[in-house]
Design a protein around this motif. Structure first.
Motif, mmCIF file in Angstrom:
data_model
loop_
_atom_site.group_PDB
_atom_site.id
_atom_site.type_symbol
_atom_site.label_atom_id
_atom_site.label_comp_id
_atom_site.label_asym_id
_atom_site.label_seq_id
_atom_site.Cartn_x
_atom_site.Cartn_y
_atom_site.Cartn_z
ATOM 1 N N PHE A 245 -20.908 33.187 -50.208
ATOM 2 C CA PHE A 245 -20.480 34.219 -49.260
ATOM 3 C C PHE A 245 -20.045 35.490 -49.963
ATOM 4 C CE2 PHE A 245 -15.883 34.082 -49.845
ATOM 5 C CZ PHE A 245 -15.682 32.845 -50.431
ATOM 6 N N ASP A 246 -20.104 36.561 -49.188
ATOM 7 C CA ASP A 246 -19.623 37.835 -49.701
ATOM 8 C C ASP A 246 -18.214 38.014 -49.139
ATOM 9 O OD1 ASP A 246 -19.475 40.263 -50.835
ATOM 10 O OD2 ASP A 246 -21.046 41.227 -49.671
ATOM 11 N N ALA A 247 -18.125 38.254 -47.839
ATOM 12 C CA ALA A 247 -16.813 38.234 -47.190
ATOM 13 C C ALA A 247 -16.899 37.264 -46.024
ATOM 14 C CB ALA A 247 -16.431 39.618 -46.700
ATOM 15 N N LEU A 248 -15.746 36.731 -45.644
ATOM 16 C CA LEU A 248 -15.755 35.618 -44.702
ATOM 17 C C LEU A 248 -14.561 35.758 -43.768
ATOM 18 C CD1 LEU A 248 -16.434 32.052 -45.992
ATOM 19 C CD2 LEU A 248 -14.643 32.423 -44.357
ATOM 20 N N ILE A 249 -14.782 35.462 -42.512
ATOM 21 C CA ILE A 249 -13.648 35.451 -41.599
ATOM 22 C C ILE A 249 -13.514 34.044 -41.026
ATOM 23 C CG2 ILE A 249 -15.022 36.432 -39.713
ATOM 24 C CD1 ILE A 249 -12.357 37.840 -38.885
ATOM 25 N N MET A 250 -12.272 33.558 -40.979
ATOM 26 C CA MET A 250 -12.012 32.238 -40.431
ATOM 27 C C MET A 250 -11.185 32.411 -39.169
ATOM 28 S SD MET A 250 -11.053 29.949 -43.725
ATOM 29 C CE MET A 250 -12.127 29.947 -45.159
ATOM 30 N N PHE A 251 -11.558 31.670 -38.127
ATOM 31 C CA PHE A 251 -10.808 31.755 -36.887
ATOM 32 C C PHE A 251 -9.979 30.503 -36.667
ATOM 33 C CE2 PHE A 251 -14.071 34.884 -36.043
ATOM 34 C CZ PHE A 251 -13.331 35.885 -35.441
ATOM 35 N N VAL A 252 -8.715 30.712 -36.331
ATOM 36 C CA VAL A 252 -7.841 29.608 -35.948
ATOM 37 C C VAL A 252 -7.144 30.011 -34.651
ATOM 38 C CG1 VAL A 252 -7.482 28.737 -38.280
ATOM 39 C CG2 VAL A 252 -5.995 30.530 -37.397
ATOM 40 N N ARG A 253 -6.424 29.047 -34.059
ATOM 41 C CA ARG A 253 -5.864 29.333 -32.739
ATOM 42 C C ARG A 253 -4.467 29.909 -32.754
ATOM 43 N NH1 ARG A 253 -7.609 24.722 -28.409
ATOM 44 N NH2 ARG A 253 -9.779 25.370 -28.285
ATOM 45 N N THR A 254 -3.695 29.616 -33.789
ATOM 46 C CA THR A 254 -2.298 30.046 -33.735
ATOM 47 C C THR A 254 -1.958 30.970 -34.896
ATOM 48 O OG1 THR A 254 -1.514 28.213 -35.087
ATOM 49 C CG2 THR A 254 -1.633 27.844 -32.700
ATOM 50 N N LYS A 255 -0.888 31.711 -34.687
ATOM 51 C CA LYS A 255 -0.414 32.602 -35.743
ATOM 52 C C LYS A 255 -0.007 31.796 -36.966
ATOM 53 C CE LYS A 255 1.179 35.771 -32.283
ATOM 54 N NZ LYS A 255 2.305 36.142 -31.427
ATOM 55 N N GLN A 256 0.691 30.674 -36.701
ATOM 56 C CA GLN A 256 1.134 29.842 -37.808
ATOM 57 C C GLN A 256 -0.065 29.353 -38.625
ATOM 58 O OE1 GLN A 256 4.353 29.466 -38.667
ATOM 59 N NE2 GLN A 256 3.511 28.524 -40.519
ATOM 60 N N ALA A 257 -1.120 28.984 -37.930
ATOM 61 C CA ALA A 257 -2.301 28.483 -38.646
ATOM 62 C C ALA A 257 -2.930 29.568 -39.514
ATOM 63 C CB ALA A 257 -3.319 27.920 -37.657
ATOM 64 N N THR A 258 -2.861 30.829 -39.082
ATOM 65 C CA THR A 258 -3.412 31.894 -39.937
ATOM 66 C C THR A 258 -2.637 31.936 -41.249
ATOM 67 O OG1 THR A 258 -1.988 33.671 -39.057
ATOM 68 C CG2 THR A 258 -4.125 33.349 -37.977
ATOM 69 N N LEU A 259 -1.316 31.809 -41.136
ATOM 70 C CA LEU A 259 -0.480 31.878 -42.335
ATOM 71 C C LEU A 259 -0.705 30.667 -43.240
ATOM 72 C CD1 LEU A 259 2.842 33.029 -40.617
ATOM 73 C CD2 LEU A 259 1.150 34.460 -41.777
ATOM 74 N N ASP A 260 -0.721 29.479 -42.626
ATOM 75 C CA ASP A 260 -0.877 28.257 -43.418
ATOM 76 C C ASP A 260 -2.206 28.240 -44.171
ATOM 77 O OD1 ASP A 260 1.530 27.460 -42.472
ATOM 78 O OD2 ASP A 260 0.761 25.987 -41.035
ATOM 79 N N LEU A 261 -3.266 28.537 -43.432
ATOM 80 C CA LEU A 261 -4.582 28.456 -44.062
ATOM 81 C C LEU A 261 -4.741 29.551 -45.113
ATOM 82 C CD1 LEU A 261 -7.233 26.997 -44.236
ATOM 83 C CD2 LEU A 261 -8.080 28.288 -42.279
ATOM 84 N N ALA A 262 -4.262 30.756 -44.801
ATOM 85 C CA ALA A 262 -4.379 31.836 -45.785
ATOM 86 C C ALA A 262 -3.624 31.469 -47.059
ATOM 87 C CB ALA A 262 -3.861 33.156 -45.214
ATOM 88 N N SER A 263 -2.465 30.828 -46.930
ATOM 89 C CA SER A 263 -1.743 30.530 -48.168
ATOM 90 C C SER A 263 -2.390 29.368 -48.906
ATOM 91 C CB SER A 263 -0.243 30.322 -47.924
ATOM 92 O OG SER A 263 -0.043 29.213 -47.112
ATOM 93 N N ALA A 264 -3.000 28.428 -48.169
ATOM 94 C CA ALA A 264 -3.738 27.360 -48.860
ATOM 95 C C ALA A 264 -4.906 27.945 -49.656
ATOM 96 C CB ALA A 264 -4.245 26.334 -47.852
ATOM 97 N N LEU A 265 -5.555 28.959 -49.086
ATOM 98 C CA LEU A 265 -6.687 29.579 -49.777
ATOM 99 C C LEU A 265 -6.222 30.374 -50.991
ATOM 100 C CD1 LEU A 265 -8.596 30.809 -46.600
ATOM 101 C CD2 LEU A 265 -9.350 29.024 -48.176
ATOM 102 N N GLU A 266 -5.129 31.105 -50.796
ATOM 103 C CA GLU A 266 -4.585 31.862 -51.923
ATOM 104 C C GLU A 266 -4.214 30.932 -53.067
ATOM 105 O OE1 GLU A 266 -1.488 34.345 -50.078
ATOM 106 O OE2 GLU A 266 -2.392 35.938 -51.314
ATOM 107 N N ALA A 267 -3.639 29.781 -52.700
ATOM 108 C CA ALA A 267 -3.229 28.829 -53.734
ATOM 109 C C ALA A 267 -4.429 28.359 -54.544
ATOM 110 C CB ALA A 267 -2.517 27.634 -53.099
ATOM 111 N N LYS A 268 -5.608 28.392 -53.933
ATOM 112 C CA LYS A 268 -6.818 27.987 -54.649
ATOM 113 C C LYS A 268 -7.467 29.167 -55.357
ATOM 114 C CE LYS A 268 -7.325 23.586 -53.814
ATOM 115 N NZ LYS A 268 -7.465 22.577 -54.869
ATOM 116 N N GLY A 269 -6.829 30.306 -55.322
ATOM 117 C CA GLY A 269 -7.351 31.448 -56.053
ATOM 118 C C GLY A 269 -8.262 32.364 -55.260
ATOM 119 N N TYR A 270 -8.400 32.125 -53.955
ATOM 120 C CA TYR A 270 -9.215 33.034 -53.157
ATOM 121 C C TYR A 270 -8.418 34.273 -52.789
ATOM 122 C CZ TYR A 270 -12.576 29.255 -52.635
ATOM 123 O OH TYR A 270 -13.489 28.277 -52.888
ATOM 124 N N LYS A 271 -9.102 35.386 -52.648
ATOM 125 C CA LYS A 271 -8.446 36.608 -52.188
ATOM 126 C C LYS A 271 -8.443 36.569 -50.659
ATOM 127 C CE LYS A 271 -11.202 39.146 -54.805
ATOM 128 N NZ LYS A 271 -11.868 40.384 -55.230
#
Ligand code: ADP
Ligand code: MG
Length: 557
Positions: A245-271
Motif C-alpha cells: 500500500f501507499d496510503a491506507l485508511i481504516m474504518f472503525v465504529r468508535t472514537k476509542q477504537a480509532t485511538l486503540d488501533l492507531a496506537s497499536a499500529l504506531e507501536a509496530k512502527g507504522y506512521k
C-alpha cells in the motif's frame, strides 16, 4: 474526445474557467458533470444524485463560477457543506477553478475559527461563500442581511447535512436568501427528508441521477476476511505485512477504537494516526495534510470524521469494523480508487456479520471475494522483499564510502565479512523475525483457522462480554484499579508470566498486585490506583511471551 469540440470545451464555459480546468489536468467531464453543467449554466434548479468520487464539486462549481459576475463585489453564490473539511475542500476547488478569473474570491465559513475574519471576507466582497450550516446561522443571527445578495445556492452532500442534524439551520438559511435564487441540491442518497426539502425549496427542479454504484466499485478490488472480533488488530497487522500500500485508511465504529488501533499500529512502527470527531479541527486538518504528503501512511477513522476525505495517495481501505449499511460501505471504499485509479478494499467480517456481507454483495451487485490471512511464508517473503528493496539502492556506492571501515572492523573484531554483515542485518532489522520458525512463533493467529461457524458464536462484538456475563463481577479492593491486556491463555500466557513482567518492569512489591485473572483472549490484573498512570506508562513497552502487554485501565461499562 479531447479536441476543441469535445470534453469541457463543449460546455461553452467562460474561457478563463475552461483554461483553469484544463490546467488541472482533467480531460473529460465525468458523467455527473456532463449532465449537470448545462442545466446549472442555464439557471435551472437541479437535484443531482451520485456517489462519492464522481466529481460532484466541479459539476456545480464550474457552472456557478460561469454565472457569477466578478465585477460585483458581493456574495453571489452560497455552497453549504456538512463539515469543515468538506467546506474547505469545496472552497479550495473553487479557488482552483477560479484561478484565472481576476477579482473572484472565495471565503470558507465554518465553526472553530473566529467569526470576525469570516464576516470581514464576506463584507469585502467575496462572491463565493462556502459554509457549514451551523456557523452560517451564527453569522445570520448577527447580520440577517448578510446573504441577501446570494442568487445561487448549492447544498452539497445534503443527506449528510440532515444526518448531522442541520435541518433547522437549513430552514433558517433558506429564509435568509432571496426566493428568486437558483437552488441546486447534491446528495448521494435521496431519502424522503431530502425530497421534502426539494419540494418546498426548489422550483421545478431537473433531476440528474448517475448510477455509479458498480462503476464506483469496479476500479476497486474488494475482498473480505472472516475473523473473530478480538482478533481484528492482529489480523490487521498481518494483512499490512503483505499488502503493498501507499496510503491506507481504516474504518472503525468508535472514537476509542480509532485511538486503540492507531496506537497499536504506531507501536509496530507504522506512521499512523487517529481521526475522529473528538479531535480538534485544526489537528484533524493536520492529520489529513500529513496523509497527503506522506508524513502519515495510515489513518484510522470513524465514518463521520472521514466523510468526503479526498487523498489521491490512498490505495487501500480496510473496513475493520463493519459499516452500518451498504451505502456507507460504498462511501468508505470510495476513499480509494479516486478519479479512476485502482484501489483495494478489505472488509473484516465477524461470524455474526456474515449476513451483512451478503447484503453488501447484493446492493453493490458484486461478489466480495474471501481471502485468508497470509501464512508465515507469505509474511517472510514480504519482509524479505521490503528488506531487499530498502538495501539494494545502497549497495551501489556503500563499498566506496564504508568499504574501508568494513575492513577495519572485521580486522578489529576478528570476524569474517559474512559474520559482520549478519550482525549488521540483525541490528538494522531491529531483531525482526526473518525466519519461518521465528515468524510462526510471534504470530498470535494461525492462518486458515478463520471462524467458519464451527466455533460457538459470541454474544456480541465485544470479545469479553461472554466471559463477563457468565461470571459475577468480583468486587475490587479499596484503592485498586482493574487493568486489562489483550493477551490471554490462547497467547500462551499464565498468571505467573504477567506477575513476573509487572514486578520486574513496574518495580512494584508483590503485595501491591491484586488478583490476576487469565481468560482465553484477555487477562485482568488488579493494580494500585495510586500512581496507576505512571505505572502504565512505565509498562508501555513491556512484552510478555514475545507480545506487547499493552495494559490499560479496564472500565466495566
Ligand atoms: P464527489 O464530490 O462526487 O465525491 P469530488 O468532486 O470530490 O467527488 O471529486 C473526486 C476527485 O475526482 C477529485 O480528486 C477531483 O479532483 C477529481 N475529478 C473531478 N472531476 C474530474 C474529471 N473530470 N477528470 C479527472 N478528475 C476529476
Ligand atoms: Mg463532494
Amino acid at each position: 474526445m479531447t479536441q476543441e469540440t469535445g470534453g469541457f470545451a463543449a460546455f461553452n464555459l467562460n474561457p478563463n474557467i475552461l483554461a483553469a480546468v484544463i490546467a488541472t489536468g482533467y480531460e473529460e467531464p465525468s458523467a455527473i458533470q456532463q449532465q449537470s453543467i448545462p442545466i446549472i449554466m442555464a439557471g435551472h434548479d437541479m437535484i443531482g444524485q451520485a456517489q462519492t468520487g464522481t466529481g460532484k464539486t466541479a459539476a456545480f462549481a464550474l457552472p456557478i463560477l460561469h454565472r457569477i459576475d466578478p465585477a460585483k463585489r458581493e456574495p453571489q453564490a452560497l455552497i453549504l457543506a456538512p463539515t469543515r473539511e468538506l467546506a474547505l475542500q469545496v472552497a479550495t476547488a473553487f479557488e482552483t477553478y477560479a484561478k484565472q478569473m481576476p477579482g473572484v474570491t472565495v471565503v470558507a465559513v465554518y465553526g472553530g475559527a473566529p467569526m470576525g475574519p469570516q464576516l470581514k471576507a464576506i463584507r469585502n466582497g467575496a462572491q463565493i461563500v462556502v459554509a457549514t450550516p451551523g456557523r452560517l446561522c451564527d453569522h445570520l443571527r448577527r447580520d440577517e442581511k448578510v446573504l441577501s445578495t446570494v442568487n445561487h445556492l448549492v447544498l452539497d452532500e445534503a443527506d449528510e447535512m440532515l444526518k448531522l442534524g442541520f435541518m433547522d439551520d437549513l430552514e433558517v438559511i433558506f429564509k435568509a436568501l432571496p426566493p428568486t435564487r437558483q437552488t441546486v441540491l447534491f446528495s448521494a442518497t435521496l431519502p424522503q427528508s431530502i425530497r421534502a426539502i426539494a419540494e418546498r425549496h426548489l422550483r421545478d427542479p431537473q433531476h440528474v441521477k448517475i448510477q455509479t454504484k458498480t462503476q464506483t466499485v469496479t476500479a476497486i478490488e474488494q475482498a473480505h476476511l472472516l475473523v473473530h472480533a478480538d482478533q481484528k488488530t492482529s489480523a490487521v497487522l498481518s494483512l499490512l505485512e503483505v499488502e503493498d500500500f501507499d496510503a491506507l485508511i481504516m474504518f472503525v465504529r468508535t472514537k476509542q477504537a480509532t485511538l486503540d488501533l492507531a496506537s497499536a499500529l504506531e507501536a509496530k512502527g507504522y506512521k499512523a494516526a487517529a481521526l475522529n470527531g473528538d479531535i480538534a479541527q485544526n489537528q484533524r486538518e493536520r492529520v489529513i495534510e500529513s496523509l497527503k504528503d506522506g508524513r502519515l501512511d495510515i489513518v484510522v477513522a470513524t465514518d463521520v470524521a472521514a466523510r468526503g476525505l479526498d487523498v489521491p495517495r490512498i490505495t487501500h481501505v480496510f473496513n475493520v469494523d463493519m459499516p452500518y449499511d451498504p451505502e456507507s460501505y460504498v462511501h468508505r471504499i470510495g476513499r480509494t480508487g479516486r478519479a479512476g485509479r485502482e484501489g483495494r478494499a478489505l472488509l473484516l467480517v465477524t461470524p455474526r456479520e456474515r449476513r451483512m456481507l451478503q447484503v453488501i454483495e447484493r446492493v453493490t451487485g458484486q461478489k466480495v471475494a474471501e481471502v485468508r490471512l497470509p501464512d508465515a511464508q507469505a509474511v517472510l517473503d514480504a519482509r524479505i522483499k521490503k528488506l531487499t528493496n530498502s538495501l539494494s539502492p545502497l549497495v551501489a556506492d556503500a563499498e566506496s564510502t564504508h568499504g574501508e571501515l568494513l575492513d577495519r572492523l572485521t580486522a578489529d573484531i576478528g570476524c569474517t565479512p559474512r559474520a559482520l554483515a549478519a550482525a549488521l542485518l540483525r541490528k538494522a532489522t531491529n531483531a525482526q523475525a526473518l525466519t519461518l520458525a521465528a515468524i510462526e512463533k510471534e504470530r498470535p493467529l494461525v492462518p486458515n483457522n478463520a471462524p467458519r461457524g464451527d466455533r460457538p458464536e459470541r454474544t456480541g462484538d465485544r470479545p469479553d462480554r461472554g466471559d463477563r456475563e457468565r461470571r459475577a463481577p468480583v468486587p475490587l479492593a479499596e484503592g485498586r484499579a482493574r487493568c486489562r491486556t489483550a493477551l490471554g491463555a490462547r497467547d500462551g500466557i499464565a498468571a505467573k508470566n504477567l506477575l513476573g513482567a509487572i514486578l520486574n518492569e513496574g518495580g512494584l512489591a508483590r503485595e501491591a498486585i491484586g488478583r490476576i485473572q487469565v481468560r482465553d483472549s484477555f487477562s485482568l490484573v488488579e493494580l494500585p490506583e495510586d500512581g496507576l498512570e505512571r505505572l502504565l506508562t512505565k509498562l508501555k513497552d513491556t512484552r510478555v511471551a514475545g507480545k506487547q502487554l499493552k495494559l490499560r485501565r479496564y472500565r466495566e461499562d
